[in-house]
Design an enzyme around this catalytic site. Structure first.
Site, PDB file in Angstrom:
ATOM      1  CG  HIS A   1      -2.120   0.921   1.210  1.00 47.60           C
ATOM      2  ND1 HIS A   1      -3.128   0.773   1.591  1.00 47.60           N
ATOM      3  CD2 HIS A   1      -1.756   1.671   0.371  1.00 47.60           C
ATOM      4  CE1 HIS A   1      -3.852   2.161   1.784  1.00 47.60           C
ATOM      5  NE2 HIS A   1      -3.219   3.041   0.852  1.00 47.60           N
TER       6      HIS A   1
ATOM      7  CD  GLU B   1      -4.442  -2.974   0.672  1.00 48.93           C
ATOM      8  OE1 GLU B   1      -5.011  -4.093   0.811  1.00 48.93           O
ATOM      9  OE2 GLU B   1      -4.444  -2.328   1.310  1.00 48.93           O
TER      10      GLU B   1
ATOM     11  CG  HIS C   1      -8.311  -3.247   9.333  1.00 43.90           C
ATOM     12  ND1 HIS C   1      -7.398  -2.526   8.081  1.00 43.90           N
ATOM     13  CD2 HIS C   1      -8.578  -2.372   9.913  1.00 43.90           C
ATOM     14  CE1 HIS C   1      -6.774  -0.811   9.168  1.00 43.90           C
ATOM     15  NE2 HIS C   1      -7.544  -1.300  10.440  1.00 43.90           N
TER      16      HIS C   1
END
Length: 238
Positions: free
Chosen positions: A43, A70, A191
């Site tokens: 990310h 991401e 998450h």
């Protein structure tokens, strides 16, 4: 089989804290693959505080498993990075500048037209698209009209309430997963999934294809070692 994609942001954070190349991010990514992970997630953020844009370019050249990038598609630099490196999947996350970690999904109703345009650009380049969404029925229903291939369910609420009652914690996710399945959307999740709550989630979420796990997995690796930790996560999933 639910696929495990290891998010290696925390490895990059540790490396960057001292400069140099210890730990070696690329070696860790290759070791994750060698130990059984079916994908690598990164990310990159505009400030490059963990994953650097150059890391993405090197990883693209060496990874044998699925590469998932991401990030915030409202940053043109991010869009250009993804288009130039063509990962198997791009996951669009509604980050704000300076945000410590992703903490909510897209409002797919408000941002409907924007998402359609962004997704179309990536799909034209042959990249599978997933968008980060909360476990809210109307958000999943609206996501289905954007052209995305998959959604990634934001699982922080599940993880937070798991120990208070796992059946109640997962109920909204099952409801939204059923909507996604009916709409033909693939389902990812991520998450705060960890060794305590992952098995129940994986066994009970209909149509789950992939989980992306970073913080908890890397933290567990401090105690169990990276190879053992990845194998434990894979065991929880399958």
């Amino acid at each position: 089989m639910v696929r495990l994609s290891v998010n290696i942001n925390k490895i990059a954070t540790l490396r960057n804290s001292r400069g140099g190349n210890n730990p070696d991010l690329i070696k860790v990514a290759l070791d994750c693959e060698r130990f059984g992970a079916q994908g690598i997630t990164v990310h990159p953020r505009p400030d490059e505080r963990h994953i650097r844009y150059d890391d993405v370019r090197v990883l693209k050249e060496v990874l044998a498993t699925e590469f998932n990038i991401e990030g915030n598609s409202r940053e043109r630099k991010f869009v250009d990075l993804v288009l130039a490196n063509k990962p198997a999947q791009v996951t669009l996350v509604p980050d704000e500048l300076g945000q410590i970690t992703s903490n909510h999904g897209w409002d797919t109703v408000v941002h409907q037209e924007y998402l359609k345009d962004a997704i179309a650009e990536f799909k034209e380049a042959g990249i599978r698209v997933s968008i980060f969404v909360d476990a809210v029925p109307k958000m999943v229903e609206a996501a289905a009209t954007t052209g995305t291939d998959r959604i990634e369910l934001y699982t922080e609420n599940y993880a937070r309430h798991y120990h208070k009652g796992k059946e109640l914690a997962i109920a909204p996710y099952i409801e939204t997963a059923n909507i996604a399945n009916s709409a033909g959307l693939g389902i990812n999740a991520g998450h705060d999934l960890d060794l305590q709550n992952l098995a129940f989630f994986g066994a009970n979420l209909p149509g789950l294809l992939e989980v992306s796990i970073g913080h908890a997995l890397i933290s567990d690796a401090l105690y169990y070692g990276l190879e053992s930790t990845i194998k434990q996560y894979l065991k929880q999933l399958n």
